[in-house]
Enzyme design. Structure first.
Site, PDB file in Angstrom:
ATOM      1  N   HIS A  50      39.407  38.223  43.573  1.00 43.55           N
ATOM      2  CA  HIS A  50      38.800  36.923  43.881  1.00 43.55           C
ATOM      3  C   HIS A  50      38.661  36.704  45.384  1.00 43.55           C
ATOM      4  CE1 HIS A  50      40.229  35.251  39.716  1.00 43.55           C
ATOM      5  NE2 HIS A  50      39.355  36.228  39.621  1.00 43.55           N
ATOM      6  N   HIS A 107      31.619  34.279  36.260  1.00 45.72           N
ATOM      7  CA  HIS A 107      32.892  34.786  36.775  1.00 45.72           C
ATOM      8  C   HIS A 107      32.932  36.312  36.742  1.00 45.72           C
ATOM      9  CE1 HIS A 107      37.103  34.760  37.936  1.00 45.72           C
ATOM     10  NE2 HIS A 107      37.245  35.759  37.079  1.00 45.72           N
ATOM     11  N   ASP A 141      33.796  38.761  39.866  1.00 47.27           N
ATOM     12  CA  ASP A 141      34.691  39.923  39.859  1.00 47.27           C
ATOM     13  C   ASP A 141      33.976  41.190  40.325  1.00 47.27           C
ATOM     14  OD1 ASP A 141      36.937  38.548  38.982  1.00 47.27           O
ATOM     15  OD2 ASP A 141      36.696  39.139  36.885  1.00 47.27           O
ATOM     16  N   HIS A 144      37.020  45.308  35.377  1.00 43.42           N
ATOM     17  CA  HIS A 144      37.656  45.902  36.549  1.00 43.42           C
ATOM     18  C   HIS A 144      37.708  47.424  36.493  1.00 43.42           C
ATOM     19  CE1 HIS A 144      38.623  41.977  38.006  1.00 43.42           C
ATOM     20  NE2 HIS A 144      39.328  41.683  36.931  1.00 43.42           N
TER      21      HIS A 144
END
Length: 303
Positions: free
Chosen positions: A79, A261, A265, A288
């Site tokens: 973030h 969001h 990321d 991720h």
């Protein structure tokens, strides 16, 4: 996006619990000289070791991005990395006095609000964009996720998020040099499915999670006993499920906040390439793991 390198005008301080470890930490964002890049310094350790925020230093991607150098670790960096990227910060030192970056409100909003009040310091040195020599595609056959990085004249990204969820549906999001990151992406909070929460706690994740820093999606039927259990866990009474299928702990900033969001990321994870990419990024079901695999692969290609 700016043609020169920029850093922060002053230092900014943040503190709070880490989402996954639950540890309380203090963090300081500091200006840094030209060509410094983004680095993390663990001030709680004797030698105050530094970790370069680069793809080859990624060591864990279980629900967040962790970088390490030898025995020094920084957890959940995505973030703050995204905020610096979205606001146009080339160089910064991030001091951290514990293992994990504070989750704050689950978005990049606290960083954005602090930094934008002062603007950035122009360092008078041209930004070194990373030119992508050829199309690079990374796929995860098990999850069906993929990321394509194509040469372009300027940075941009388009993502598609599909959890096969009747609540979320299929969500898309876009970012380029003209997007207002601060209001359109940076404010978008992390999210979790209600049925995942117990599993995540059992596996030593989201120890610092609470209903102030995550959107909770209620995909499956939930009984009163389950709601009461979650209320006790988070010490918050009167939890209910909205007509749209979310826990009533907060209100969405956008109908597609969860998709946005995921873009937040992605921008943070791909900053681990070491700079701003002259590339168009297309991502399907990013996360991720595949984000950081793409960053590592591009780092290897550019060597």
């Amino acid at each position: 996006m700016r043609s020169n390198q920029h850093t922060l005008k002053k230092a900014y301080y943040f503190e709070g619990k880490g989402l996954h470890t639950g540890t309380y930490s203090h963090m300081k964002l500091m200006p840094a000289p030209a060509d410094h890049g983004i680095k993390f310094r663990r001030t709680d350790l004797r030698s105050k070791p530094v970790i370069n925020a680069l793809g080859e230093n990624v060591t864990n991607t279980a629900r967040s991005t962790t970088i390490s150098f030898r025995d020094t670790v920084a957890v959940t960096i995505e973030h703050v990395m995204s905020a610096l990227t979205g606001l146009g910060v080339d160089n910064a030192m991030i001091e951290l006095d514990n293992i994990e970056v504070p989750i704050l409100d689950g978005s990049a909003r606290p960083y954005v609000e602090a930094i934008t009040k002062d603007g950035l310091q122009n360092q008078g040195v041209p930004r070194k964009y990373l030119d992508v020599p050829q199309t690079l595609e990374i796929r995860d056959e098990a999850s069906g996720s993929w990321i394509k990085i194509e040469p372009a004249d300027a940075p941009s990204a388009d993502i598609t998020v599909d959890f096969q969820s009747k609540i979320l549906g299929i969500q898309t999001a876009h970012w380029d040099e003209h997007t207002d990151y601060a209001t359109e992406i940076g404010v978008c909070r992390t999210f979790v499915f209600f049925h995942e929460i117990e599993y995540l706690f059992r596996n030593n994740l989201i120890k610092g999670g609470d209903v102030d820093n995550a959107i909770v999606i209620v995909e499956n039927p939930v009984n009163e006993e389950q709601l009461e259990s979650l209320s006790r866990l988070f010490s918050l009474p009167n939890l209910e499920i909205t007509a749209e299928g979310y826990l009533n702990n907060l209100q969405l900033h956008f109908p597609d906040e969860c998709g946005r969001h995921k873009l937040l990321d992605l921008l943070g994870d791909l900053r681990l390439t070491g700079g701003y990419l002259n590339a168009h990024i297309t991502a399907y079901k990013p996360g991720h793991s595949i984000n950081t695999k793409a960053a590592k692969a591009l780092r290897a290609l550019l060597r």
